[in-house]
Design a protein around this motif. Structure first.
Motif, short mmCIF file in Angstrom:
data_model
loop_
_atom_site.label_atom_id
_atom_site.label_comp_id
_atom_site.label_asym_id
_atom_site.label_seq_id
_atom_site.Cartn_x
_atom_site.Cartn_y
_atom_site.Cartn_z
N ARG A 205 6.56 53.48 -23.97
CA ARG A 205 7.35 52.25 -23.96
C ARG A 205 8.83 52.64 -24.12
O ARG A 205 9.29 52.84 -25.24
CB ARG A 205 6.95 51.32 -25.12
N GLN B 84 13.80 48.71 -30.32
CA GLN B 84 12.80 47.91 -29.61
C GLN B 84 11.78 47.40 -30.61
O GLN B 84 11.65 47.92 -31.72
CB GLN B 84 12.10 48.71 -28.51
N GLY C 130 7.61 46.39 -30.79
CA GLY C 130 6.37 46.54 -30.05
C GLY C 130 5.25 46.99 -30.98
O GLY C 130 5.44 47.13 -32.20
N ASP D 193 3.51 43.69 -34.37
CA ASP D 193 4.69 44.39 -33.88
C ASP D 193 5.38 45.17 -34.99
O ASP D 193 5.28 44.83 -36.18
CB ASP D 193 5.70 43.40 -33.28
#
Length: 405
Positions: free
Chosen positions: A195, A223, A225, A293
């Motif tokens: 990712r 980020q 995720g 996440d």
């Protein structure tokens, strides 16, 4: 731009004048040695130095020397490397391990080139040559060390090709002027994040030292995720895994000390905890918190290291092989030689796309009712890991923000 890592470890062997076992786990041996090597390198380098270190290539070279060593020289190498005196399990395990470790998959490449450059006056014993060929995939290269300029050029060409010209010059003429044998092990790794980070989300952010003092700014990538993440009380650190490639065969494991803890303390704790148990803890966390996440903040960084590892290895217990009066490598050569020095040049670059480098059991998982934030804005450790064997191939430390924009 891809993430890359490359490293070259080398041993210089100098000629001198004559004057029962438990079940063996190669990955545990590699990891225990790697954590110890990183810890002792951190101790020797100091708190403020960034470190890039191919722990695996050092283990590999010293294991080859252990195969050819005798008496106390052998015992010291075996104890420090965590390998058995009976080398049969090592040889059998290494064949399978090497085949598993080397990777050319979608988004990931890991290569290893190992060679012995030997003077014709100091040929490798035929029995040892056969051993290297059968089990260790080591290339034997005859070199005329009587012409140091020619020898250095030949070795540098080999290293440059293996590292995609990332290390164009590893040794100088003076480096090889007294050498009779030269061993080198070269690691090249290139990986794209499974990712990738969005470049537009990167921003300048303050970086702190271990005393929570501001020491500069970094380009902080960000980020959110689903990533394997765990608080591991045994090592007093947050641990995050960032996979490479579509099949997640390789990963970067980032270890960030708890508030009030430091890198040295974490490394001391890691010596007592098998690294494979840290990977297991991450796997358990991923299964337990499969849909949650994690907010990831990781600085973009590039580190170049150039180490003479003699003192570090001496501190770890490898002494006699560096001593011209005590070294016994008669399993490799008919002549008396000793290891004058072991050097390594390594570099790692981490950015939004990935990495290039040419290298707990019983862990407590905190309830993640709030999405955790893994914010690496202070010194942290990183490890490049082959997942199927749970083995460290490259490791290091980021201590300061001396990072180009």
């Amino acid at each position: 731009m891809e993430m890359y890592i490359f490293a070259a470890s080398v041993c210089f062997l100098i000629g001198v004048t004559v004057g029962g076992s438990q079940q063996f786990s190669l990955s545990d041996s590699v990891n225990a040695f790697g954590v110890n090597l990183l810890g002792e390198t951190v101790n020797q380098a100091g708190d403020s130095i960034n470190i890039a270190l191919s722990t695996y290539t050092v283990w590999y070279l010293m294991s080859i020397l252990a195969e050819g060593s005798r008496d106390n020289t052998a015992r010291q190498l075996e104890n420090t490397l965590k390998i058995p005196q009976d080398k049969s399990p090592l040889r059998i395990n290494f064949q399978n391990f090497s085949d598993t470790l080397l990777t050319r998959a979608n988004g990931v490449r890991l290569e290893l080139n190992t060679a012995i450059f030997s003077n014709k006056d100091f040929p490798v014993k035929k029995s040892f040559e056969a051993l290297l060929h059968e089990y260790y995939k080591v290339a034997l290269k005859p070199v005329n060390f009587k012409s140091p300029t020619q020898a250095a050029s030949f070795i540098n060409e080999y290293v440059a090709q293996a590292t995609r010209n990332r290390i164009p010059v590893l040794v100088s003429t003076s480096d090889v002027s007294n050498a009779q044998v030269f061993l080198t092990s070269i690691l090249y790794f290139k990986g794209q994040w499974k990712r990738p980070f969005n470049v537009s989300a990167s921003h300048r952010e303050t970086f702190y030292d271990e005393k929570n003092m501001k020491i500069g700014e970094v380009d902080m990538m960000y980020q959110t995720g689903i990533f394997p993440y765990s608080r591991i009380e045994e090592i007093k650190a947050h641990v995050l895994e960032l996979p490479y490639g579509a099949n997640r065969k390789m990963s970067m494991v980032v270890i960030l000390p708890f508030k009030g803890q430091n890198i040295a303390g974490v490394l001391n704790s890691m010596i007592k905890v098998p690294f494979s148990s840290i990977i297991t803890s991450l796997e358990e966390a991923e299964q337990q918190f499969v849909d949650e996440d994690v907010h990831v903040y990781l600085p973009r960084f590039k580190i170049s290291s150039d180490f003479n590892l003699n003192i570090v290895l001496n501190k770890m217990g490898i002494k006699d092989v560096f001593d011209l009066d005590k070294a016994n490598l008669l399993g490799m050569f008919d002549h008396y030689l000793y290891l004058s020095r072991l050097i390594q040049k390594a570099e790692i670059e981490v950015n939004e796309d990935g990495t290039v480098a040419s290298a707990a059991s019983g862990g407590f998982l905190q309830n993640k009712s709030q999405p955790p934030r893994f914010r690496a804005n202070k010194p942290f450790l990183y490890f490049i890991v082959e997942k199927s064997t749970k083995s460290i191939v490259f490791a290091g430390k980021v201590s300061n923000p001396d990072i180009p924009k």
